[in-house]
Motif scaffolding. Structure first.
Motif: not given
Length: 151
Positions: A70-73, A94, A114-117, A123, A140, A145
């Protein structure tokens, strides 16, 4: 033959009348039961306080690690100060992301989330206290999260 007793039973011959329900013999036990319960409760509280005092006086190393595609987490994690827990947040990160803390104010009950964007992805979080067993979780999808707790 035995003579009847005014209470309805024999005066001898193997049994004596039972004390009435409100008599002194039945009332003497409850103060001891209450005292035992109070002592057990006080002992448990003392053990808890001593256990927490041992944890807060030691230097503890906490290692946080977040990996995945994931990006932008967004990352939220516990820090400790003055014997209490504080949640710190970092957005638009990132992966991979790592942080290590050393504290003397450690109190169990920390969190790493952690939360995926919006773009989704996977994640995974991992938390290790000193050299103990890591706490891990994986999620995912967009906005998913992963939460690591119990340390």
């Amino acid at each position: 033959m035995s003579t009847p007793h005014p209470g309805g039973g024999p005066t001898h011959g193997g049994w004596a009348p039972r004390p009435a329900a409100g008599s002194r013999a039945g009332r003497r036990r409850w103060p001891w039961v209450l005292l035992a319960a109070v002592l057990l409760l006080a002992g448990g509280c003392a053990a808890l306080v001593i256990g927490l005092a041992d944890e807060t006086g030691k230097t503890v190393r906490v290692r946080y690690e977040v990996t995945g595609s994931a990006q932008d987490v967004a990352v939220a994690y516990t820090t400790w100060k003055d014997g209490g827990r504080v949640t710190s947040k970092e957005a638009h990160r990132d992966l991979p992301w790592r942080k290590e803390l050393v504290t003397k104010d450690f109190v169990k009950g920390g969190l790493l989330a952690v939360t995926a964007g919006k773009g989704g992805g996977t994640v995974s979080c991992s938390v290790t206290v000193n050299d103990g067993r890591p706490r891990t979780a994986t999620a995912s999808g967009p906005g998913a999260t992963a939460t690591c707790t119990g340390f």
